[in-house]
Design an enzyme around this catalytic site. Sequence first.
Site, short mmCIF file in Angstrom:
data_model
loop_
_atom_site.label_atom_id
_atom_site.label_comp_id
_atom_site.label_asym_id
_atom_site.label_seq_id
_atom_site.Cartn_x
_atom_site.Cartn_y
_atom_site.Cartn_z
N ASP A 107 0.81 -1.23 0.00
CA ASP A 107 0.00 0.00 0.00
C ASP A 107 0.84 1.28 0.00
OD1 ASP A 107 -2.11 -1.70 0.14
OD2 ASP A 107 -2.45 -1.41 2.29
N1 LIG Z 1 2.01 1.25 10.49
C1 LIG Z 1 0.87 1.39 11.13
O1 LIG Z 1 0.78 1.96 12.19
C2 LIG Z 1 -0.37 0.81 10.53
C3 LIG Z 1 -1.43 0.53 11.39
C4 LIG Z 1 -2.61 0.02 10.84
C5 LIG Z 1 -2.70 -0.17 9.46
N2 LIG Z 1 -1.66 0.11 8.65
C6 LIG Z 1 -1.79 -0.09 7.21
O2 LIG Z 1 -0.94 -1.15 6.82
C7 LIG Z 1 -0.48 -0.90 5.50
C8 LIG Z 1 1.01 -0.93 5.54
O3 LIG Z 1 1.54 -0.94 4.22
P1 LIG Z 1 2.69 -1.93 3.80
O4 LIG Z 1 3.04 -1.51 2.42
O5 LIG Z 1 3.75 -1.95 4.82
O6 LIG Z 1 2.01 -3.36 3.86
P2 LIG Z 1 0.78 -3.95 3.03
O7 LIG Z 1 0.21 -2.93 2.11
O8 LIG Z 1 -0.14 -4.53 4.04
O9 LIG Z 1 1.40 -5.03 2.13
C9 LIG Z 1 2.19 -6.05 2.67
C10 LIG Z 1 2.56 -7.00 1.57
O10 LIG Z 1 3.53 -7.90 2.07
C11 LIG Z 1 3.38 -9.13 1.37
N3 LIG Z 1 3.82 -10.22 2.26
C12 LIG Z 1 3.16 -10.77 3.28
N4 LIG Z 1 3.89 -11.74 3.83
C13 LIG Z 1 5.04 -11.84 3.12
C14 LIG Z 1 6.20 -12.65 3.19
N5 LIG Z 1 6.32 -13.60 4.14
N6 LIG Z 1 7.20 -12.46 2.30
C15 LIG Z 1 7.07 -11.50 1.35
N7 LIG Z 1 5.99 -10.70 1.24
C16 LIG Z 1 4.98 -10.88 2.11
C17 LIG Z 1 1.94 -9.26 1.00
O11 LIG Z 1 1.84 -9.68 -0.36
P3 LIG Z 1 1.81 -11.24 -0.71
O12 LIG Z 1 0.63 -11.78 0.04
O13 LIG Z 1 1.67 -11.26 -2.19
O14 LIG Z 1 3.10 -11.79 -0.24
C18 LIG Z 1 1.39 -7.84 1.10
O15 LIG Z 1 0.93 -7.35 -0.13
C19 LIG Z 1 -1.02 0.44 5.05
O16 LIG Z 1 -2.20 0.26 4.30
C20 LIG Z 1 -1.36 1.07 6.40
O17 LIG Z 1 -2.37 2.04 6.31
C21 LIG Z 1 -0.49 0.56 9.17
#
Ligand SMILES: NC(=O)c1ccc[n+]([C@@H]2O[C@H](COP(=O)([O-])OP(=O)(O)OC[C@H]3O[C@@H](n4cnc5c(N)ncnc54)[C@H](OP(=O)(O)O)[C@@H]3O)[C@@H](O)[C@H]2O)c1
Lengths: 484, 484, 104, 104
Positions: free
Chosen positions: B411
């Site tokens: 994301d």
């Molecule tokens: N940081 C905070 O405080 C917080 C709190 C609440 C919500 N959020 C939200 O969380 C999101 C964070 O974004 P992000 O880009 O860090 O994460 P993300 O958008 O949730 O994407 C994580 C990606 O990691 C991949 N993944 C999962 N396990 C894996 C593994 N073992 N090896 C390789 N890839 C793996 C997944 O794709 P595959 O399944 O294809 O592997 C997934 O698409 C944002 O939408 C944010 O708003 C953040």
Amino acid sequence: MTLAILGYDLINLLYLLAAVLFIFGLKMLGRVETAAKGNAVSAVGMLLATVVTFFFIVDGTWWSILWIVPALALGGVAGTVMAKRVEMTQMPQMVALLNGFGGIASLLVAAADYFNLYGVSGETVRAISLAGPTYSLTIGLAVAIGAITFTGSIMAFGKLQGVKWAPDQPIQLPGQKWIVFGGLGLLALMITFLMIWPGGWPWVLLMTLVALGLGVLLVIGIGGADMPVVVALLNSYSGVAAAMAGFVLNNYALIITGSLVGSSGLILTNIMCKAMNRSLMNVLFGGMGAAPSGAANASATDGSTPQGTATESSAEDAAIVLEAASSVVVVPGYGMAVAQAQHAVKEFAAELENKGIEVTYAVHPVAGRMPGHMNVLLAEAGVEYDVLLDLEPANARLETADVALVIGANDVTNPAARHDTSSPLYGMPILNVDHARTVFVIKRSLNPGFAGIQNPLYFQDNTRMVFGDAKKVVTDLVNELEQI
Amino acid sequence: MTLAILGYDLINLLYLLAAVLFIFGLKMLGRVETAAKGNAVSAVGMLLATVVTFFFIVDGTWWSILWIVPALALGGVAGTVMAKRVEMTQMPQMVALLNGFGGIASLLVAAADYFNLYGVSGETVRAISLAGPTYSLTIGLAVAIGAITFTGSIMAFGKLQGVKWAPDQPIQLPGQKWIVFGGLGLLALMITFLMIWPGGWPWVLLMTLVALGLGVLLVIGIGGADMPVVVALLNSYSGVAAAMAGFVLNNYALIITGSLVGSSGLILTNIMCKAMNRSLMNVLFGGMGAAPSGAANASATDGSTPQGTATESSAEDAAIVLEAASSVVVVPGYGMAVAQAQHAVKEFAAELENKGIEVTYAVHPVAGRMPGHMNVLLAEAGVEYDVLLDLEPANARLETADVALVIGANDVTNPAARHDTSSPLYGMPILNVDHARTVFVIKRSLNPGFAGIQNPLYFQDNTRMVFGDAKKVVTDLVNELEQI
Amino acid sequence: MNITPLLAAAPSPFVIGIVVFVLAVFIGFELISKVPSRLHTPLMSGSNAISGITIVGALLCSYSGSVFGVILAFFGIVFATTNVVGGYLVTDRMLKMFQSKDNH
Amino acid sequence: MNITPLLAAAPSPFVIGIVVFVLAVFIGFELISKVPSRLHTPLMSGSNAISGITIVGALLCSYSGSVFGVILAFFGIVFATTNVVGGYLVTDRMLKMFQSKDNH
Ligand SMILES: NC(=O)c1ccc[n+]([C@@H]2O[C@H](COP(=O)([O-])OP(=O)(O)OC[C@H]3O[C@@H](n4cnc5c(N)ncnc54)[C@H](OP(=O)(O)O)[C@@H]3O)[C@@H](O)[C@H]2O)c1
Ligand SMILES: NC(=O)c1ccc[n+]([C@@H]2O[C@H](COP(=O)([O-])OP(=O)(O)OC[C@H]3O[C@@H](n4cnc5c(N)ncnc54)[C@H](OP(=O)(O)O)[C@@H]3O)[C@@H](O)[C@H]2O)c1
């Protein structure tokens, strides 16, 4: 009983609401867009606090309106007349005067409560003793700080206004520092006496006299041009005096609001000092000590003798160069204020703009003799807000400007502040007018400005001096431009 | 009597000192350089407040140490063990759990004071009535807010920890919104009853039960990934609960400190929401309403079906391109945390640095599942603080980078956030990895991330997908690089 | 000529509490602004530890009154102490991670 | 088993005053920061008007007590009112200058 307590509770909640309005008001006063509204918000708070108190008093003792209403009317009329009559350029002394009034009011409140308590009962001493030593302590502090604020502010008013009983130059008595410390020690001693013998009312009067004298002494030793900072500091004092009066009366409205003003005033003082490259301590200790105090010792300072030769020019020549420019930056300073040249400057800018030349104004934070001095004057003359550039955008603009036109500014353009570690101005952020292609400087002579030091800018190759009174020269420029 | 009052005065001044230490501590906690010191300053304040209270109590009733000391010891040991045992990646749930303890403690304090008062005198109702309706009001508020904080935090703990009684997906009962509002109304009603009949202790117990249930209900409807914000908000609640307990006891230490935490916690919640591009209201009302709540509805969302074709690549090919680069930006995300790949990443970076290639890390504020998630993990793996770039410097760097290596982030790299107004991410500041010369993305599939939407980045010409577990792929990269 | 009502014009403790509460709320609002995101979790955890101030309340309730009340207070102390001690230690651990490597 | 001391454990009004004073000082410190220089004078003048709050104190002292005390309070009201009214009006005049020209 229950009802009475609810009454006090309600009053105190309304006081709290007033305090919250002051907090929001002060916060809004710090931003250009919200400042006017912030002042109104805080005025509503004040109205609320006053009206609540008025009805509380009158409800209990209706006959007191016989003297309360006249007192309010008197003050209201005096305040309105003063505020309407004062000229824009006299704002700083006006603020000083009003601040003095606030100081003496807190003094009077503390003294009134003391003598009220004193007069109530035959067993005077017992009545006051019952109130405890902290009562005497806060009486003493409110009286002392209020009195210092009063005479200090009046002296500052005098120096800013230029009246003869308050000479612009700093007057230092021999051993002044010790007299001041001695006076403070004496005050502390007298407050202690009052705490031990709370019935000793002569101490209160004596204390008032000593503190009044101390206020004069503290400010008389400071140069007229430092007065804006002194007024800011005295403003903080008047807040503390109000807070102390609040302790005397156990009134949270006074305590909260007074300490708000006390601490925010101190921060403002600090900000103003920084803009002038002076330390708060330097001001806190009444300007005693190191720094050269204004124009008085100008001729004595090393740097005041000209170095090199300055190139003179005339309004006619300047007009020709200006006409050929595409971007002109006007740098106003204290001389423009003295000459009341702001309207002429506005006309001049209009003339250039007619010819398609871009005109902006570079306003240094401490140009002139009070913060915002140039802004107020130029706004008065009708210059639009968005062509007034603060330090940083102004310096960016100066890098590419064809002409920098310095009108009665001196210290704020002194390039020595950038590199000459021995200069008293060293470290102060300045307007880099010397980076413009051509610099014209309008002033009456090569004499130094407030800091009393020579300005190497005048001896640069790309600088031309146009000697004369600012208003006259600028008017000449307008005439010349019209003829081209 | 005089001495006793001096005693209370002294205690309250020491409480004030503790509060001042908390203020400075909180302020220092907001800046990287001073954060650790700030925590220590605030801990000193807590020690001061506790020790002062302890001696005050024990001085009056020495025998009470018989149960006070064991209680303190028990809590101290439990806290220490928990803090030492917890793994860095489990910090958020740890904070949630501790926060729940704070909430129940405030509940217990209010209830204890109520039942103490109740138990003291035969004329129970009269004793409590004397304390006035505000006493019952604050008892009710402390109990209700404390209880909601407790169960809410425990639920948040469960969701973060991934235990089975707290499913990651948001669980919405039919008409949940109305159940919640109904519960709140019920609480208000019961508090009113208590104010009218202060002796009605069953209300206190009933109120506790309802509030405990409400806490569960409020949090169960929110997705696991939103928990950090929920914990921040519950932290603010626990401050308010402590302040309410302060009203019950007329204790300024609790009132000041509780409201400090309450308001600063609210600000922090707001800051965190902004970083995630969600509104505070959205969270305040328990995540009920609009926004898609996490991965649960991923497959249902429009954008989740792939658009265009993604180009696949292998670790071997990637290593060749990386080896030829001069500047590589690593973009870690939630996937790196899941795969625990941080140590492998550090090794990988060291390998590149050996070859004279500059490696920096682009850390998005909400990458991962808690604020600072990536920072904590990378710091754990020994990555130096100064190569971790915040959003803005990272984006500046990406403009000129040869390779952007996205490791399990999704994301936070979605370019749709910049221009596609229909995207749920629209408006969130993202890392512009698509501006780098070449982009490698390491993840297991083309599945979406937390927001449940497809990422157009993957179908760009300059993007190469390396499918696989983050730890495995990165380890492969290290091996390939060693061989080159 | 009666001065007593004014001297006694103190508001009730509840209203004083409200005054203090409102002022502290303003401080809290002003205190936190522009915190870098990597400090969000430690800040949350640090202020969570501070909310353990309720330990003071628990102590004050623990020494007398009814048996039931003291039992409640006992558990209050246990939970609040856990919150305080655990909170500060955990925050410290997190913050240690951000420090330069020489401290390790 | 005596609960009264705790319920009566209120500090003296002076100490409550100090608590309130310290909290308000913190608010004042946090409130003002980075004020553009053109607002220094209006801000000074505006907070000067606020320090006229002592008008409340003057009113409270003016209704009873000794004749001398009431005379002092009378002048206190006059000075404080001048400060308040003059202060707000002057500040308003200054700030009006900074507004866009349509308001003139
Ligand atoms: N940081 C905070 O405080 C917080 C709190 C609440 C919500 N959020 C939200 O969380 C999101 C964070 O974004 P992000 O880009 O860090 O994460 P993300 O958008 O949730 O994407 C994580 C990606 O990691 C991949 N993944 C999962 N396990 C894996 C593994 N073992 N090896 C390789 N890839 C793996 C997944 O794709 P595959 O399944 O294809 O592997 C997934 O698409 C944002 O939408 C944010 O708003 C953040
Ligand atoms: N703004 C504040 O709040 C404040 C407060 C206190 C002190 N200060 C200090 O004041 C200084 C302000 O700098 P500045 O550059 O504005 O002023 P400045 O350095 O004091 O220089 C003003 C110049 O104007 C010239 N001048 C005087 N009357 C004139 C007239 N009628 N026509 C034309 N020129 C005239 C003078 O030179 P001639 O005599 O040759 O004409 C003088 O050199 C700084 O040193 C600052 O620290 C400022």
